[in-house]
Write an enzyme that holds these catalytic residues in place. Structure first.
Site, PDB file in Angstrom:
ATOM      1  N   LYS A 176       0.841  -1.188   0.000  1.00  0.00           N
ATOM      2  CA  LYS A 176       0.000   0.000   0.000  1.00  0.00           C
ATOM      3  C   LYS A 176       0.880   1.243   0.000  1.00  0.00           C
ATOM      4  CE  LYS A 176      -3.960   1.991   2.432  1.00  0.00           C
ATOM      5  NZ  LYS A 176      -4.870   1.832   3.594  1.00  0.00           N
ATOM      6  N   TYR A 317      -2.400   1.531  17.615  1.00  0.00           N
ATOM      7  CA  TYR A 317      -2.306   0.281  18.366  1.00  0.00           C
ATOM      8  C   TYR A 317      -1.908   0.520  19.816  1.00  0.00           C
ATOM      9  CZ  TYR A 317      -2.732  -1.744  13.762  1.00  0.00           C
ATOM     10  OH  TYR A 317      -3.195  -2.070  12.514  1.00  0.00           O
TER      11      TYR A 317
END
Length: 340
Positions: A176, A317
């Site tokens: 990506k 995260y």
């Protein structure tokens, strides 16, 4: 939402020959070596842009129509920021690369404000149960996804040459954002992966004898390396079980496995394991990142393994970790009068 101008010489480098506008878009995207997935996405956004504006030809429209459509996506459709940006990129590509028309630099549609949600993360026990509820190639693929934090398409597009058994890592090509990166190859999966590749090589050799060993090559590499499509090193590690016709050129070849196979397998494993959380292939990537951070891995290392350009993307995260409340006691438990 900003984008850079291209000079006129570059924009005039290629002109499509097709008569229909969406066919022209596909033709130009193939010239610039965009992926089939990007081609499908861009043509869909352009078609929706045209339909939204009463089927008017884009050459007759400009800044007001573009802003109105993008604002519609944000206000009425409530799409995410990334989705609105993708629609913008498709429209800009249409004007600059296909129609050879300028696009205003000061586009100011209503911006998407869809909040970023915390990713779903499985616990170590849940991950163990999920993988134990799978078998065969799907289990192997799931282990590689979780073990290396791969995206689904990065996994199915993995090629033999990008597996480094000697050093214990995988090379992700054209991930990506278009970059390459290396990530982890777990030692526990090596034996199964080698056995799988041995079986795949037998299929490849049969295709070679039948004249069908002609794997898809990215960008212009098929021209630069004419023998590579028939080379074992360039074959997909997880090929399809059948030959197919390439819709972009008509060649008969063995493509990579359909990503929907793993999606279905993970959904079935989730149900079998009794996991109540919504679980998709991307959940394995989220769990990979969170479990590394829980184990004390430096966030910059995790960022590189995930292929994030900005550490701020990885920092989500850390918010997941902050939600781990098992060491926090509710004040309800300290109300003496309610104790039995």
């Amino acid at each position: 939402m900003q984008f850079n101008h291209q000079n006129n010489d570059e924009e005039a480098a290629f002109r499509p020959q097709s008569k229909k506008l969406l066919d022209q878009v596909a033709e130009v995207m193939r010239y610039y070596h965009y992926s089939k997935r990007s081609e499908t996405s861009y043509t869909r956004w352009i078609k929706q842009f045209i339909l939204f504006n009463g089927k008017r030809h884009p050459a007759e429209m400009g800044k007001p129509e573009i802003e109105r459509y993008l604002s519609h996506l944000a206000v009425n459709k409530q799409v995410a920021v990334a989705t609105q940006s993708q629609a913008l990129n498709a429209i800009v590509f249409l004007y600059r690369k296909v129609l050879m028309l300028p696009v205003a630099d000061d586009l100011s549609p209503v911006r998407s404000k869809k909040p970023v949600r915390l990713p779903v993360v499985l616990s170590m026990d849940e991950m163990t149960s999920l993988l134990a509820s799978m078998k065969g190639v799907n289990q192997l693929m799931a282990k590689l996804m979780y073990g290396g934090g791969l995206r689904l398409m990065e996994l199915v597009r993995l090629r033999v040459k990008d597996i480094d058994f000697a050093h214990g890592y995988l090379v992700v090509r054209d991930g990506k954002g278009g970059g390459d990166r290396t990530t982890l190859l777990g030692e526990s999966v090596v034996a199964d992966l080698k056995a799988h590749l041995a079986a795949v090589k037998e299929i490849f050799e049969q295709d070679l004898l039948a004249g069908h060993a002609n794997v898809y090559m990215p960008n212009a590499l098929a021209i630069k390396y004419p023998s590579a499509p028939r080379s074992w090193d360039w074959q997909y590690a997880f090929p399809s079980g059948k030959l197919s016709k390439d819709p972009r050129g008509g060649a008969i070849r063995r493509h990579h496995v359909n990503e929907s196979n793993l999606q279905k397998a993970i959904r079935a494993a989730k149900n079998k394991a009794g996991i109540s959380k919504p679980t998709t292939p991307h959940t394995l990537r989220h769990s990979f990142a969170t479990h590394l951070l829980e184990a004390g891995t430096n966030i910059r290392v995790v960022q590189k393994l995930l292929g994030h350009k900005d550490v701020k993307t990885t920092e989500i995260y850390t918010h997941v970790l902050q939600q781990q409340l098992h060491n926090v006691t509710s004040p309800l438990e300290h109300l003496q009068g309610l104790k039995k």
